[in-house]
Every structure is written in structure tokens, then in C-alpha cells.
Scaffold this motif. Structure first.
Motif, short mmCIF file in Angstrom:
data_model
loop_
_atom_site.label_atom_id
_atom_site.label_comp_id
_atom_site.label_asym_id
_atom_site.label_seq_id
_atom_site.Cartn_x
_atom_site.Cartn_y
_atom_site.Cartn_z
N GLU A 84 -29.93 4.20 -2.45
CA GLU A 84 -30.34 3.83 -1.12
C GLU A 84 -29.53 4.92 -0.24
OE1 GLU A 84 -29.60 0.23 1.13
OE2 GLU A 84 -28.31 1.25 2.27
N VAL A 85 -30.62 5.91 0.50
CA VAL A 85 -30.07 7.04 1.04
C VAL A 85 -30.28 6.72 2.54
CG1 VAL A 85 -30.48 9.46 1.40
CG2 VAL A 85 -30.86 8.36 -0.79
N SER A 86 -29.22 7.05 3.37
CA SER A 86 -29.18 6.88 4.59
C SER A 86 -28.94 8.32 5.22
CB SER A 86 -28.22 6.14 5.24
OG SER A 86 -27.99 4.86 4.93
N ILE A 87 -30.01 8.62 6.21
CA ILE A 87 -30.03 9.75 7.13
C ILE A 87 -29.62 9.41 8.55
CG2 ILE A 87 -31.34 11.66 7.86
CD1 ILE A 87 -32.99 11.18 5.37
N GLU A 88 -28.74 9.86 9.13
CA GLU A 88 -28.44 9.59 10.59
C GLU A 88 -28.51 11.02 11.40
OE1 GLU A 88 -24.62 6.78 9.54
OE2 GLU A 88 -24.72 8.03 11.26
N VAL A 89 -29.15 10.97 12.25
CA VAL A 89 -29.29 11.98 13.55
C VAL A 89 -28.59 11.58 14.99
CG1 VAL A 89 -30.80 13.72 14.57
CG2 VAL A 89 -31.35 12.75 12.45
N LEU A 90 -27.53 12.19 15.37
CA LEU A 90 -27.15 12.02 16.68
C LEU A 90 -27.49 13.26 17.69
CD1 LEU A 90 -23.56 10.72 15.52
CD2 LEU A 90 -25.25 9.28 16.34
N ALA A 91 -27.87 12.73 18.79
CA ALA A 91 -27.90 13.96 19.75
C ALA A 91 -27.81 13.16 21.16
CB ALA A 91 -29.66 14.05 19.75
N VAL A 92 -27.69 14.04 22.23
CA VAL A 92 -27.53 13.81 23.71
C VAL A 92 -28.23 14.24 24.45
CG1 VAL A 92 -24.91 13.62 23.26
CG2 VAL A 92 -25.89 15.80 23.90
N GLY A 93 -28.55 13.75 25.68
CA GLY A 93 -29.36 14.36 26.74
C GLY A 93 -30.17 13.06 27.34
N ALA A 94 -30.94 13.33 28.48
CA ALA A 94 -31.77 12.59 29.23
C ALA A 94 -32.88 11.99 28.45
CB ALA A 94 -31.97 13.29 30.57
N ASN A 95 -33.30 12.93 27.68
CA ASN A 95 -34.77 12.48 26.92
C ASN A 95 -34.37 12.43 25.58
OD1 ASN A 95 -36.59 12.86 29.07
ND2 ASN A 95 -36.23 15.06 28.90
N VAL A 96 -33.13 11.70 25.26
CA VAL A 96 -32.78 11.51 23.66
C VAL A 96 -33.69 10.85 22.88
CG1 VAL A 96 -31.31 9.50 24.33
CG2 VAL A 96 -30.78 11.38 22.37
N ASP A 97 -34.59 9.85 23.60
CA ASP A 97 -35.58 9.11 22.66
C ASP A 97 -36.63 10.06 22.14
OD1 ASP A 97 -35.20 5.98 23.49
OD2 ASP A 97 -34.52 7.48 24.98
N ASP A 98 -36.91 10.93 23.03
CA ASP A 98 -38.13 11.91 22.58
C ASP A 98 -37.44 12.83 21.35
OD1 ASP A 98 -39.76 10.83 24.43
OD2 ASP A 98 -39.68 12.51 25.87
N ALA A 99 -36.32 13.28 21.79
CA ALA A 99 -35.72 14.30 20.87
C ALA A 99 -35.34 13.46 19.48
CB ALA A 99 -34.31 14.82 21.40
N LEU A 100 -35.00 12.16 19.22
CA LEU A 100 -34.97 11.87 18.07
C LEU A 100 -36.17 11.38 17.60
CD1 LEU A 100 -32.18 9.59 19.26
CD2 LEU A 100 -31.98 11.15 17.73
#
Lengths: 193, 121
Positions: A84-100
């Protein structure tokens, strides 16, 4: 190298996707060179996520082998490892949903038809993806959490001169038959076919 | 009957000592000034996730939780996401700008005081 370690490193290399032409290195995702195959200290919002960009982390959190995953002879074959491989991405910003979501699209494309180096028969399957957003701090922080199941095969008891077998033979076996070990404990050791 | 007045509350916000000044630009571009206490406590947290496949995911993220506490009468037009604050420390010479923030969450406590949770602008 343990297959978990090899798998983490393979995912890291794939998600980095570094291509160097002359003095310039480009990367596959907006996490650029911030792709880690390990836990890191807490990631700083201001200095890392705001000033540099998103961060990606890859973990192998679970490995499972079932009895049926071993060769029927229990010797000289390949064993299936359910990772089981987990990939996590963290980001900030007003449009963080789009970025993710953009990151998720890139990652899914990178892994969909990927042949893992060293494990050409492995399955790489996206099982789950979640997005969460937190406003508890001074910037909106978003996290993308992807879970992949990877089924890969590794050699099992293929080297009859290994320390494990040599020790075992000296202690437990009565002899061999057609290259198979004949032992004295049927409850713990599978019968020789 | 109120047990204290706005004048009484002003005693908590001495800009020569521990209070800060906020120049607040409202949605209609009008500008008001308020004095209050600014704080930016450190906060580390993770976006923990779990599902039937994975028992725990979520790297911790360290940051701050800035807020500005002032008199409600000084910030009548400040609404969530509708105001920008430039916060200055006037207790030093020359004054130091602490930062520019948006008003993320305006919380009136009902006793004449308001706490504004800030987001980095």
C-alpha cells in the motif's frame, strides 16, 4: 534492497520526473524537486509551501503477504507482495483545490501505464483519493491523499545456498527429494508435492 | 447596564506599550483605523486522513494563527473576507509594519470586543 525501499525510491524518481538539459532541470509536477520518499519534519507554510511551492511525499505504509501468495512448493519461486503506497501532496493558496486536482491529474497520468523499474510485472492501481483543506493557520492549506495498491513479485527461496536454508537443513531436514527439502515437521512445513 | 464603556476598553490598547495599530481597508475602499492586540501563535497540525485502506496519512504543517483583538466599535464594517488590514507596531520608532492580512473570520464576542482571525494577504 528491501522491496518497500525500492518501491518508495521508484515512486520518488517517477514523480520527480527530472529532466536536465544543459543548466536547466525540469520536473514532472509543480512539487518540482520537493518530492520525498520519507517522513519529513513538519513542513513550514511560509518558507516552504508559500515561497517554494507544493510538497509531495511517498510512503509505503503496509505490506501484506497471504499464504496463497507463496509458491505452492514453498520453495524456489516468487512471492506476491501486496503493498500500500500513500502519496501526499500539500499546497497553500486561494485556489488550493484547483492546484491539488491538477497535481492529481498529473500523478494519475504518470502512474497509469508505468512499468516499475525492477518489477516489470507489478500492478499499480489507484484505490482511493481524498482532498482536505484546512483554514486553521494563516494560509489555506490543502492536502491531497492518494492510496495506491501495488502487487509485485519478489524471489522466494530461490538460492539453496542461502544462510537461511543451510541453517534450516542442518537442524530440521531428514533429506531431500528431487531438490526439495523433506522435513520432519508436517505441521509447520508444507508437504513436498 | 453595561459594566464598562468603550473608553474603559481603550485602556487595554495603549500603542506606546503593547497595542498595535491596524489600518483597515473595507470592501467599499473606505479606510478605518483601529487599535488592538495582535498575536500570532505558532500552530502545527496535520490534515489527518484515514479510510478503509490506509490507517493514517497526513504530514504535519507548521505555521501561525494570527489574530487581532480590538473594540467592536472600531470595526463596524469589517466582514469575513471583505477587509484588508495593515498592522503596525507603533511602540517602536520608527513604527514597524508587522504585515498585511485579510480578515478571514470576524468574531464579535458580544461584550464590545471583536477578534479578527487573519490570513496572509
Amino acid at each position: 534492497m528491501h522491496p518497500r525501499k525500492a518501491l518508495r525510491q521508484a515512486f520518488q524518481t517517477r514523480l520527480l520526473g527530472a529532466v536536465t538539459v544543459g543548466p536547466t532541470t525540469t520536473y514532472a509536477t509543480s512539487s518540482e524537486d520537493r518530492v520525498f520518499s520519507t517522513m519529513t519534519p513538519p513542513i513550514e507554510i511560509e518558507s516552504t509551501l508559500a515561497n517554494e511551492g507544493p510538497v509531495t511525499m511517498v510512503y509505503v505504509r503496509h505490506q501484506e503477504r497471504r499464504e496463497e501468495d507463496y509458491p505452492k512448493s514453498r520453495e524456489d519461486g516468487a512471492v506476491k507482495n501486496r503493498m500500500e503506497v500513500s502519496i501526499e501532496v500539500l499546497a497553500v493558496g486561494a485556489n488550493v483545490d484547483d492546484a491539488l486536482d491538477d497535481q492529481a491529474e498529473l500523478i494519475e497520468a504518470l502512474l497509469e501505464n508505468w512499468e516499475i523499474p525492477g518489477f516489470p510485472a507489478a500492478d499499480v492501481l489507484l484505490i482511493d483519493a481524498q482532498i482536505d483543506v484546512s483554514n486553521a493557520q494563516d494560509r489555506i492549506v490543502g492536502g491531497l491523499f492518494m492510496t495506491y495498491h501495488v502487487n509485485l513479485w519478489t524471489p522466494y527461496r530461490t538460492d539453496t545456498s542461502s544462510t537461511f536454508l543451510a541453517t534450516d537443513v542442518s537442524v530440521r531436514t531428514l533429506g531431500t527429494f528431487q531438490g526439495q527439502i523433506v522435513d520432519d515437521d508436517a505441521d509447520e512445513w508444507p508437504a513436498v508435492p | 447596564m453595561a459594566i464598562e464603556t468603550d473608553e474603559d476598553r481603550l485602556a487595554f490598547f495603549d500603542t506606546d506599550d503593547f497595542a498595535f495599530t491596524a489600518v483597515i481597508t473595507l470592501a467599499d475602499t473606505s479606510v478605518v483605523t483601529a487599535v488592538g492586540n495582535y498575536d500570532s501563535a505558532a500552530l502545527t497540525r496535520g490534515l489527518k486522513q484515514s479510510n478503509q485502506f490506509s490507517f493514517n496519512q497526513g504530514q504535519e504543517v507548521s505555521g501561525n494563527k494570527p489574530c487581532f483583538r480590538t473594540r467592536t466599535s472600531d470595526v463596524p464594517g469589517v466582514r469575513n473576507g471583505k477587509a484588508m488590514l495593515v498592522i503596525t507596531d507603533d511602540s517602536v520608532s520608527p513604527p514597524v509594519v508587522i504585515g498585511t492580512f485579510s480578515a478571514f473570520d470576524v468574531q464579535h464576542d458580544g461584550t464590545g470586543m471583536t477578534e479578527i482571525r487573519l490570513m496572509a494577504a
